[in-house]
Design an enzyme around this catalytic site. Structure first.
Site, PDB file in Angstrom:
ATOM      1  N   LYS A   1       1.851  -0.213   1.780  1.00 33.28           N
ATOM      2  CA  LYS A   1       0.828  -0.670   2.982  1.00 33.28           C
ATOM      3  C   LYS A   1       0.553   0.110   3.583  1.00 33.28           C
ATOM      4  CE  LYS A   1       0.180  -4.685   0.169  1.00 33.28           C
ATOM      5  NZ  LYS A   1       0.015  -6.256  -0.138  1.00 33.28           N
TER       6      LYS A   1
ATOM      7  N   ASN B   1       3.443  -0.955  -3.484  1.00 29.76           N
ATOM      8  CA  ASN B   1       2.492  -0.395  -2.791  1.00 29.76           C
ATOM      9  C   ASN B   1       3.344  -0.644  -1.335  1.00 29.76           C
ATOM     10  OD1 ASN B   1      -0.128  -0.313  -1.262  1.00 29.76           O
ATOM     11  ND2 ASN B   1      -0.723  -2.002  -1.512  1.00 29.76           N
TER      12      ASN B   1
ATOM     13  N   GLU C   1      -3.964  -8.631  -9.840  1.00 26.81           N
ATOM     14  CA  GLU C   1      -3.288  -9.599  -8.400  1.00 26.81           C
ATOM     15  C   GLU C   1      -4.199 -10.797  -8.172  1.00 26.81           C
ATOM     16  OE1 GLU C   1      -0.613  -6.073  -6.625  1.00 26.81           O
ATOM     17  OE2 GLU C   1      -2.873  -5.821  -5.744  1.00 26.81           O
TER      18      GLU C   1
ATOM     19  N   GLY D   1       1.203 -11.268  -0.703  1.00 28.39           N
ATOM     20  CA  GLY D   1       2.020 -11.425   0.576  1.00 28.39           C
ATOM     21  C   GLY D   1       1.649 -13.050   1.374  1.00 28.39           C
TER      22      GLY D   1
ATOM     23  N   SER E   1       3.301 -11.048  -4.365  1.00 28.33           N
ATOM     24  CA  SER E   1       4.518 -12.154  -4.353  1.00 28.33           C
ATOM     25  C   SER E   1       5.481 -11.787  -5.169  1.00 28.33           C
ATOM     26  CB  SER E   1       4.944 -13.685  -3.509  1.00 28.33           C
ATOM     27  OG  SER E   1       3.634 -13.065  -2.400  1.00 28.33           O
TER      28      SER E   1
ATOM     29  N   HIS F   1      -7.907  -1.733  -4.651  1.00 25.71           N
ATOM     30  CA  HIS F   1      -6.876  -3.238  -4.052  1.00 25.71           C
ATOM     31  C   HIS F   1      -7.309  -4.258  -3.423  1.00 25.71           C
ATOM     32  CE1 HIS F   1      -3.965  -5.093  -1.735  1.00 25.71           C
ATOM     33  NE2 HIS F   1      -3.062  -4.592  -2.629  1.00 25.71           N
TER      34      HIS F   1
ATOM     35  N   GLY G   1       4.161  -5.595  -3.233  1.00 23.89           N
ATOM     36  CA  GLY G   1       4.462  -4.718  -1.765  1.00 23.89           C
ATOM     37  C   GLY G   1       5.379  -5.334  -0.946  1.00 23.89           C
TER      38      GLY G   1
ATOM     39  N   GLU H   1      -7.678  -5.873  -0.766  1.00 21.91           N
ATOM     40  CA  GLU H   1      -7.471  -5.448   0.825  1.00 21.91           C
ATOM     41  C   GLU H   1      -8.756  -4.475   1.054  1.00 21.91           C
ATOM     42  OE1 GLU H   1      -3.484  -4.717   1.166  1.00 21.91           O
ATOM     43  OE2 GLU H   1      -2.522  -6.625   1.012  1.00 21.91           O
TER      44      GLU H   1
HETATM   45  P1  13P Z   1       2.940  -8.487  -2.181  1.00 24.12           P
HETATM   46  O1  13P Z   1       4.330  -8.234  -3.516  1.00 24.12           O
HETATM   47  O2  13P Z   1       3.630  -8.014  -0.508  1.00 24.12           O
HETATM   48  O3  13P Z   1       2.390 -10.188  -2.816  1.00 24.12           O
HETATM   49  O4  13P Z   1       2.004  -7.631  -2.048  1.00 24.12           O
HETATM   50  C1  13P Z   1       0.536  -7.147  -3.418  1.00 24.12           C
HETATM   51  C2  13P Z   1       0.086  -6.185  -3.901  1.00 24.12           C
HETATM   52  O5  13P Z   1      -0.039  -6.370  -2.638  1.00 24.12           O
HETATM   53  C3  13P Z   1       0.302  -5.430  -3.890  1.00 24.12           C
HETATM   54  O6  13P Z   1      -0.692  -3.879  -3.894  1.00 24.12           O
END
Ligand code: 13P
Length: 248
Positions: free
Chosen positions: A11, A9, A166, A172, A211, A94, A232, A96
């Site tokens: 982002k 992803n 997630e 992150g 992560s 997601h 991510g 976010e």
């Molecule tokens: P990270 O791997 O950066 O923690 O992000 C995970 C994520 O939100 C994937 O959709």
């Protein structure tokens, strides 16, 4: 037997030049992978993914879609448009988007249905916040997120979805759920899916995200109900993404 899916992803990251280098790096480093692979790119770069990845081992997808079919929805992107640029996957719900765009469980469910109807595979994200985990609400929160989707789609559609667990506190942050913590939730999610259709639930890929990195991917992916990763930060570096693919 479920195949493992490693999906990136991106982002809101990337540029034509950076993506070209990343995609070339991923493709040149793939050595007969035994898992499914996808990258979910920002919408302006989906045609670039189509041009670079068509006919190869890496599928591509979007990070969101409109709940509407077509028409006067300025700024929205329809499922049909995503199909038009060759998307196989679309991330839905997601955390976010739930947090910053107010997406409710019901909207996420409707978007999931929209994706399925268009022939896309939705990657449906669920996960609890730190406060929810610390107050013992994890099962209830992810259960409700999953239930909303299951109440909206048909049992026959279970074979067309991917689920991603997630935990919001792990995204992150460098904090990963332990394999046991993740497995516990994945198992609960599969039980939920089984309430809809036992046989189909056994085939749904449930990804872990938060992560996931080259150094923790192997132990997470070793858990019985963890069928892949939604990656991510580590998906933005070809060497890291390839290392996770190798771990799978
Ligand atoms: P990270 O791997 O950066 O923690 O992000 C995970 C994520 O939100 C994937 O959709």
């Amino acid at each position: 037997m479920r195949r493992t899916l490693i999906a990136g992803n991106w982002k809101m990251n990337g540029s034509l030049a950076a993506n070209a280098a990343l995609l070339a790096g991923i493709q040149s480093g793939l050595d007969q992978p035994s898992c499914d692979i996808a990258v979910c790119a920002p919408a302006p770069y989906l045609a670039q993914c189509q041009a670079a990845l068509s006919g190869g081992l890496v599928a591509w997808g979007a990070q969101d879609l409109s709940v509407h079919e077509s028409g006067a929805y300025t700024g929205e992107i329809s499922a049909a448009m995503l199909r038009d640029v060759g998307c196989r996957y679309v991330i839905v719900g997601h955390s976010e988007r739930r947090a910053y765009h107010g997406e409710s469980n019901e909207l996420v469910a409707q978007k999931t249905l929209r994706a399925i109807k268009a022939g896309l595979t939705p990657i449906v994200c669920v996960g609890e916040t730190l406060a929810e985990r610390e107050s013992g609400q994890t099962g209830q929160v992810v259960g409700q997120q999953m239930d909303a989707v299951l109440a909206t789609i048909a049992a026959a559609d279970l074979s067309n979805i991917v689920v991603a667990y997630e935990p919001v506190w792990a995204i992150g942050t460098g904090k990963t759920a332990t394999p046991q913590m993740a497995q516990e939730v994945h198992s609960l999610l599969r039980k939920k899916l089984a309430e809809k259709d036992v046989a189909a639930a056994a085939n749904v890929q449930i990804l872990y995200g938060g992560s996931m990195k080259p150094d923790n991917a192997k132990e997470l992916l070793a858990m019985p109900d963890i069928d892949g990763g939604l990656i991510g930060g580590a998906a933005l570096k070809a060497t890291d993404f390839l290392a996770i693919i190798r771990a799978a």
